[in-house]
Design a protein around this motif. Structure first.
Motif, PDB file in Angstrom:
ATOM      1  N   LYS A  28       0.834  -1.216   0.000  1.00 23.31           N
ATOM      2  CA  LYS A  28       0.000   0.000   0.000  1.00 23.31           C
ATOM      3  C   LYS A  28       0.866   1.262   0.000  1.00 23.31           C
ATOM      4  N   SER A  29       1.807   1.318   0.943  1.00 23.75           N
ATOM      5  CA  SER A  29       2.642   2.526   1.031  1.00 23.75           C
ATOM      6  C   SER A  29       3.476   2.689  -0.229  1.00 23.75           C
ATOM      7  N   THR A  30       4.083   1.590  -0.651  1.00 23.56           N
ATOM      8  CA  THR A  30       4.945   1.641  -1.834  1.00 23.56           C
ATOM      9  C   THR A  30       4.154   2.092  -3.057  1.00 23.56           C
TER      10      THR A  30
HETATM   11  C1  TYD Z   1       5.326  -3.581  -3.021  1.00 28.58           C
HETATM   12  C2  TYD Z   1       6.548  -4.308  -2.510  1.00 28.58           C
HETATM   13  C3  TYD Z   1       7.067  -4.024  -1.267  1.00 28.58           C
HETATM   14  N1  TYD Z   1       8.174  -4.675  -0.831  1.00 28.58           N
HETATM   15  C4  TYD Z   1       8.698  -4.381   0.507  1.00 28.58           C
HETATM   16  C5  TYD Z   1       8.876  -2.909   0.815  1.00 28.58           C
HETATM   17  C6  TYD Z   1       8.588  -2.858   2.289  1.00 28.58           C
HETATM   18  O1  TYD Z   1       9.779  -3.115   3.027  1.00 28.58           O
HETATM   19  C7  TYD Z   1       7.647  -4.011   2.531  1.00 28.58           C
HETATM   20  C8  TYD Z   1       6.236  -3.594   2.756  1.00 28.58           C
HETATM   21  O2  TYD Z   1       5.794  -2.760   1.700  1.00 28.58           O
HETATM   22  P1  TYD Z   1       4.760  -1.609   2.016  1.00 28.58           P
HETATM   23  O3  TYD Z   1       4.565  -0.855   0.742  1.00 28.58           O
HETATM   24  O4  TYD Z   1       5.237  -0.837   3.221  1.00 28.58           O
HETATM   25  O5  TYD Z   1       3.467  -2.440   2.391  1.00 28.58           O
HETATM   26  P2  TYD Z   1       2.164  -1.992   3.235  1.00 28.58           P
HETATM   27  O6  TYD Z   1       2.099  -0.489   3.238  1.00 28.58           O
HETATM   28  O7  TYD Z   1       1.026  -2.616   2.507  1.00 28.58           O
HETATM   29  O8  TYD Z   1       2.322  -2.599   4.591  1.00 28.58           O
HETATM   30  O9  TYD Z   1       7.737  -4.864   1.407  1.00 28.58           O
HETATM   31  C9  TYD Z   1       8.788  -5.650  -1.585  1.00 28.58           C
HETATM   32  O10 TYD Z   1       9.807  -6.244  -1.189  1.00 28.58           O
HETATM   33  N2  TYD Z   1       8.283  -5.934  -2.835  1.00 28.58           N
HETATM   34  C10 TYD Z   1       7.186  -5.308  -3.322  1.00 28.58           C
HETATM   35  O11 TYD Z   1       6.743  -5.592  -4.480  1.00 28.58           O
END
Ligand code: TYD
Length: 282
Positions: A114-116
């Motif tokens: 989500k954040s990414t």
């Molecule tokens: C989107 C994505 C994130 N990540 C990593 C980045 C962050 O350290 C972690 C979580 O991503 P993040 O975007 O923070 O997820 P959410 O906001 O949904 O909890 O995963 C990957 O390794 N691969 C991916 O494709």
């Protein structure tokens, strides 16, 4: 960012009364339910055709999907800065100048991206000339000091009192379950919900998985099952929810999100409405 004070305009026509935008004194959604509240990330993207007039006063809220579909909400919680901003905006700007932004909500399991994806989207739109500003890495809802910039807001905002309460709870592995329901009147309706569907196995391989109390595969699987049940519910199915396979490589997911959001933004820009609608309005 300090903004120049604006001259007080003559009172303009009120926005459509059928569109219950959030005003000072109204509440902001927050709901901790029986399982756990899923975090959400929201973007409000200004689509006004009058960027010089209307680009600086926006607001956004995040809509936890479970709140949006729960019929058993109490109406209790109040959150301040966002409402103050809305109030200030209404005082300063006649309604006819208010285009409205597109409210984009990201939902999904922990580590679904989500954040990414919100940040990638904000960057892509900014580079494409859209009026989006996503402060990073600090993501805060607007206050009067920083009123009017579009932004990415993580929900819950863990710098707030409520956010810290949640953070304490979620970070504690051995605390007694905390069942609390905060709720709101006026849930804003997202223009689109991007649901990032990740398998618990893939999520578990991503960074920092397991730091919070519900970040274990079993719990994530249960939450995912509940999401699927919600999506099968007719009351939810018409809420502009789009499912993205988030097990895929992040740029592939990003491309699909951009394509969808571009269409949503174009639709909002064509829409006559000046405020985000309520979840419950028809
Ligand atoms: C989107 C994505 C994130 N990540 C990593 C980045 C962050 O350290 C972690 C979580 O991503 P993040 O975007 O923070 O997820 P959410 O906001 O949904 O909890 O995963 C990957 O390794 N691969 C991916 O494709």
């Amino acid at each position: 960012m300090a903004l120049e004070p604006e001259p007080e305009p003559e009172p303009g026509p009120e926005p459509e009364s059928a569109a219950p935008s959030i005003t000072a004194g109204s509440a902001v959604p927050l709901h901790l339910g029986f399982a756990r509240m899923r975090s959400s990330v929201s973007l409000l993207i200004r689509t006004s055709p009058r960027p010089l007039l209307a680009s600086r006063r926006v607001r956004t809220v995040s809509v936890p999907l479970r709140v949006a579909v729960s019929q058993r909400l109490r109406h209790t919680s109040i959150v301040g800065p966002t409402q103050a901003t809305e109030g200030a905006r209404r005082r300063r700007r006649p309604a006819f100048m208010m285009g409205r932004g597109a409210l984009i909500v990201f939902e999904g399991l922990d580590r679904s991206g989500k954040s990414t994806q919100a940040q990638l989207l904000a960057r892509a739109l900014t580079e494409g000339g859209k009026d989006v500003l996503a402060p990073s890495p600090v993501q805060r809802p607007p206050s009067d000091d920083a009123a009017g910039v579009e932004y990415v807001w993580r929900f819950p905002d863990r710098s707030t009192h409520i956010g810290q309460t949640l953070n304490t709870y979620l970070s504690s592995k051995d605390a007694e379950p905390l069942h609390r329901a905060y709720s709101i009147s006026c849930l804003p309706r997202p223009d689109v919900v991007c649901f990032l569907s990740v398998s618990p196995e893939v999520a578990a391989r991503r960074g920092e998985f397991g730091l919070e109390r519900y970040e274990n595969t079993e719990m994530q699987r249960r939450v995912r099952d509940n999401f699927e049940r919600l999506f099968a519910h007719t009351a939810v199915s018409d809420h502009n929810i789009h499912n993205f396979d988030a097990d895929r490589e992040m740029q592939a997911v990003h491309r699909d999100i951009v394509e969808l959001v571009q269409r949503v933004i174009a639709n909002v820009a064509d829409s006559p409405s000046t405020s985000v609608l309520s979840v419950w309005s028809s």
